[in-house]
Design a protein around this motif. Structure first.
Motif, mmCIF file in Angstrom:
data_model
loop_
_atom_site.group_PDB
_atom_site.id
_atom_site.type_symbol
_atom_site.label_atom_id
_atom_site.label_comp_id
_atom_site.label_asym_id
_atom_site.label_seq_id
_atom_site.Cartn_x
_atom_site.Cartn_y
_atom_site.Cartn_z
ATOM 1 N N GLY A 38 14.530 4.491 -5.021
ATOM 2 C CA GLY A 38 14.274 4.399 -6.450
ATOM 3 C C GLY A 38 13.152 3.472 -6.854
ATOM 4 N N ALA A 39 12.534 2.795 -5.889
ATOM 5 C CA ALA A 39 11.448 1.874 -6.212
ATOM 6 C C ALA A 39 10.191 2.643 -6.613
ATOM 7 C CB ALA A 39 11.146 0.962 -5.027
ATOM 8 N N ALA A 40 9.401 2.030 -7.487
ATOM 9 C CA ALA A 40 8.082 2.556 -7.823
ATOM 10 C C ALA A 40 7.050 1.870 -6.943
ATOM 11 C CB ALA A 40 7.761 2.304 -9.293
ATOM 12 N N ASN A 41 5.957 2.556 -6.665
ATOM 13 C CA ASN A 41 4.899 1.974 -5.860
ATOM 14 C C ASN A 41 3.658 1.735 -6.712
ATOM 15 O OD1 ASN A 41 2.711 3.050 -3.172
ATOM 16 N ND2 ASN A 41 3.495 1.016 -3.562
ATOM 17 N N SER A 51 0.827 -1.203 0.000
ATOM 18 C CA SER A 51 0.000 0.000 0.000
ATOM 19 C C SER A 51 0.865 1.258 0.000
ATOM 20 C CB SER A 51 -0.902 0.020 1.239
ATOM 21 O OG SER A 51 -0.124 0.213 2.409
ATOM 22 N N ALA A 52 0.283 2.360 -0.443
ATOM 23 C CA ALA A 52 1.012 3.630 -0.479
ATOM 24 C C ALA A 52 1.472 4.035 0.913
ATOM 25 C CB ALA A 52 0.137 4.715 -1.099
ATOM 26 N N ALA A 53 0.658 3.773 1.938
ATOM 27 C CA ALA A 53 1.013 4.163 3.299
ATOM 28 C C ALA A 53 2.187 3.354 3.826
ATOM 29 C CB ALA A 53 -0.201 4.012 4.217
ATOM 30 N N ARG A 54 2.233 2.076 3.511
ATOM 31 C CA ARG A 54 3.377 1.262 3.933
ATOM 32 C C ARG A 54 4.617 1.646 3.133
ATOM 33 N NH1 ARG A 54 1.582 -4.864 3.581
ATOM 34 N NH2 ARG A 54 3.752 -5.194 4.244
ATOM 35 N N ASP A 58 -14.560 -7.269 -9.706
ATOM 36 C CA ASP A 58 -15.072 -8.637 -9.592
ATOM 37 C C ASP A 58 -13.976 -9.653 -9.250
ATOM 38 O OD1 ASP A 58 -13.676 -8.711 -11.966
ATOM 39 O OD2 ASP A 58 -15.323 -9.524 -13.171
ATOM 40 N N GLY A 59 -12.776 -9.161 -8.942
ATOM 41 C CA GLY A 59 -11.688 -10.058 -8.555
ATOM 42 C C GLY A 59 -10.870 -10.591 -9.699
ATOM 43 N N THR A 60 -11.187 -10.199 -10.927
ATOM 44 C CA THR A 60 -10.409 -10.632 -12.091
ATOM 45 C C THR A 60 -9.258 -9.664 -12.345
ATOM 46 O OG1 THR A 60 -11.837 -9.401 -13.613
ATOM 47 C CG2 THR A 60 -12.404 -11.711 -13.198
ATOM 48 N N LEU A 61 -8.288 -10.137 -13.121
ATOM 49 C CA LEU A 61 -7.185 -9.284 -13.541
ATOM 50 C C LEU A 61 -7.707 -8.278 -14.566
ATOM 51 C CD1 LEU A 61 -4.082 -9.190 -12.994
ATOM 52 C CD2 LEU A 61 -3.800 -10.583 -15.055
ATOM 53 N N ARG A 62 -7.294 -7.033 -14.437
ATOM 54 C CA ARG A 62 -7.787 -6.015 -15.354
ATOM 55 C C ARG A 62 -7.306 -6.270 -16.784
ATOM 56 N NH1 ARG A 62 -7.185 -0.175 -12.419
ATOM 57 N NH2 ARG A 62 -8.186 0.461 -14.376
ATOM 58 N N PRO A 63 -8.045 -5.788 -17.784
ATOM 59 C CA PRO A 63 -7.650 -5.995 -19.184
ATOM 60 C C PRO A 63 -6.300 -5.364 -19.487
ATOM 61 C CG PRO A 63 -9.921 -5.211 -19.035
ATOM 62 C CD PRO A 63 -9.327 -5.055 -17.668
ATOM 63 N N ALA A 64 -5.673 -5.845 -20.548
ATOM 64 C CA ALA A 64 -4.323 -5.409 -20.894
ATOM 65 C C ALA A 64 -4.231 -3.895 -21.072
ATOM 66 C CB ALA A 64 -3.852 -6.122 -22.162
ATOM 67 N N GLY A 65 -5.206 -3.307 -21.743
ATOM 68 C CA GLY A 65 -5.164 -1.856 -21.950
ATOM 69 C C GLY A 65 -5.178 -1.088 -20.646
ATOM 70 N N ASP A 66 -6.012 -1.520 -19.720
ATOM 71 C CA ASP A 66 -6.058 -0.882 -18.405
ATOM 72 C C ASP A 66 -4.740 -1.062 -17.665
ATOM 73 O OD1 ASP A 66 -8.655 -0.280 -19.005
ATOM 74 O OD2 ASP A 66 -9.554 -1.588 -17.489
ATOM 75 N N LEU A 67 -4.175 -2.265 -17.750
ATOM 76 C CA LEU A 67 -2.929 -2.549 -17.045
ATOM 77 C C LEU A 67 -1.795 -1.662 -17.541
ATOM 78 C CD1 LEU A 67 -3.025 -6.453 -16.813
ATOM 79 C CD2 LEU A 67 -3.416 -4.808 -14.964
ATOM 80 N N ARG A 68 -1.740 -1.446 -18.837
ATOM 81 C CA ARG A 68 -0.688 -0.566 -19.372
ATOM 82 C C ARG A 68 -0.797 0.829 -18.777
ATOM 83 N NH1 ARG A 68 2.173 -2.850 -23.369
ATOM 84 N NH2 ARG A 68 1.250 -4.677 -24.405
ATOM 85 N N GLU A 69 -2.012 1.324 -18.647
ATOM 86 C CA GLU A 69 -2.208 2.653 -18.078
ATOM 87 C C GLU A 69 -1.839 2.685 -16.602
ATOM 88 O OE1 GLU A 69 -2.903 5.475 -19.695
ATOM 89 O OE2 GLU A 69 -2.671 4.217 -21.473
ATOM 90 N N VAL A 70 -2.141 1.609 -15.882
ATOM 91 C CA VAL A 70 -1.826 1.546 -14.458
ATOM 92 C C VAL A 70 -0.319 1.580 -14.234
ATOM 93 C CG1 VAL A 70 -1.879 0.036 -12.437
ATOM 94 C CG2 VAL A 70 -3.962 0.410 -13.750
ATOM 95 N N PHE A 71 0.403 0.782 -15.000
ATOM 96 C CA PHE A 71 1.862 0.776 -14.863
ATOM 97 C C PHE A 71 2.462 2.102 -15.306
ATOM 98 C CE2 PHE A 71 1.293 -3.829 -14.575
ATOM 99 C CZ PHE A 71 2.217 -4.139 -13.581
ATOM 100 N N LYS A 72 1.907 2.694 -16.345
ATOM 101 C CA LYS A 72 2.395 3.999 -16.805
ATOM 102 C C LYS A 72 2.193 5.054 -15.730
ATOM 103 C CE LYS A 72 1.773 7.422 -20.501
ATOM 104 N NZ LYS A 72 1.016 7.752 -21.748
#
Length: 278
Positions: A195-198, A173-176, A208-222
Motif C-alpha cells: 500500500g505504500a506510494a513511491n 528509487s522506483a527500481a528499489r 540546481d539542488g534547491t527544493l522545488r516550488p510549492a506549486g511543483d511539489l503539489r503536482e509531484v505528490f499528486k
C-alpha cells in the motif's frame, strides 16, 4: 517561518547572534566521501559539524537512528545549538542529509530549525564566503524534549499497514521500490510495504539542488497518488531521504512523520510484510 531559507537570507544574517549554522553533510558509503573532512576544508563561516552517525543511538546496529532526548540535548548543547536561535542546516549536495538533521532537530523540540535551500553548492556558486578548520562554539544548556508525532517505529508502521490510518510514502528509487534493483545494504529483502506510494526523493529537488516550488511539489505528490489531506509517514533506505520528503511536505504546510528505521530495519525483519512490483 518557512522550513527552508535562501542563501540571501542567511548571508544577511550570518553574523547575527540569533542564527546558528550547521553543516549536516553525509554521504553513502559507496560515495567514498568524508563529510567531516570536507567540512574542515571548506564550510560556511561559523558553521559547526553535525555528524548523523555520531549523534545517534549507540545501542542499535541500524544506521544513524535517533538518540535519546537526553543524549541529543547534551550533543546539541556542545554544538552551541540553543532553541532560542534560528538554526540553519546545509549540506554539500544541495538538499539531502541537511533534511535529516532538520527533522532530527524538529523531533527533539527545535521549532526554529531550517534548511539552507541549495546548500553549500549554491552558496559557493554565488561566491559567498567560506572558511576552513574547526569551529569551537560556546556550550549552551539544552533541556531534553521530544515530539513523538514526528517519528514512527516498526511497531507503529505495522499498525498503519493494518488499519490504513496513514499513507506510507517511500523515497527510494522506483527500481528499489519494485524490487527490480537490490538493496545497497547486504541482507535486506527487496520490495516495499503493502500500500505504500513511491516518490523518489530526487523528484522534489530542482536541477540546481534547491527544493522545488510549492506549486511543483503539489503536482509531484499528486502524480505519486499521495493525498496531502491524509496523515503521511515517509520512509526510505535509512531515514535520510525520507526526511527530504518530510521537508518538501513542510513547505506545503503538511506535517509528516518519518519512519526512523526505514528499509534498513523493515527489510531485515523476517516477518514484516513485503511486496514487489510497482
Amino acid at each position: 517561518m518557512a522550513p527552508v531559507v535562501s542563501t540571501a537570507w542567511l548571508a544577511e544574517r550570518l553574523r547575527s547572534p540569533d542564527v546558528r549554522v550547521v553543516d549536516g553533510s553525509w554521504h553513502m558509503p559507496a560515495e567514498a566521501r568524508d563529510g567531516r573532512e570536507e567540512y574542515l576544508q571548506a564550510h560556511i563561516p561559523g558553521a559547526v559539524f553535525f555528524d548523523i552517525d555520531i549523534i545517534a543511538d549507540p545501542d542499535t546496529d541500524l544506521p544513524h537512528m535517533l538518540p535519546t532526548p537526553e543524549a541529543f540535548a547534551h550533543a546539541a548543547g556542545e554544538l552551541g545549538l540553543s532553541r532560542d536561535a534560528d538554526i540553519v542546516v546545509y549540506d554539500t549536495h544541495g538538499v539531502r542529509s541537511a533534511a535529516r538533521v532538520w527533522w532530527t532537530l524538529r523531533a527533539m523540540g527545535y521549532e526554529r530549525a531550517h534548511v539552507l535551500d541549495g546548500g553549500l553548492r549554491k552558496w559557493m556558486a554565488e561566491g559567498r564566503p567560506i572558511e576552513g578548520g574547526e569551529v569551537f562554539p560556546r556550550r549552551v544548556e539544552v533541556r531534553p524534549a521530544f515530539a513523538p508525532e514526528l517519528v514512527r517505529d516498526a511497531a507503529e508502521v505495522r499498525e498503519i499497514l493494518q488499519t490504513g490510518s496513514a499513507r506510507m510514502v517511500d523515497a527510494r528509487s522506483a527500481a528499489r521500490f519494485s524490487g527490480e534493483a537490490p538493496e545497497p545494504r547486504a541482507g535486506l529483502r527487496s520490495g516495499h510495504m503493502p500500500g505504500a506510494a513511491n516518490l523518489p526523493w530526487e523528484q522534489v529537488i530542482a536541477e540546481d539542488g534547491t527544493l522545488r516550488p510549492a506549486g511543483d511539489l503539489r503536482e509531484v505528490f499528486k502524480a505519486a497518488g499521495v493525498d496531502l489531506r491524509a496523515p503521511i509517514v515517509t520512509t526510505c533506505g535509512s531515514g535520510v531521504t525520507a526526511s527530504v520528503l518530510a521537508l518538501a511536505l513542510a513547505r506545503l504546510g503538511v506535517t509528516a512523520a518519518v519512519y526512523d528505521g526505514s528499509w534498513t530495519e523493515w527489510g531485515g525483519l523476517p516477518d514484516a510484510p513485503v511486496v514487489t512490483g510497482s
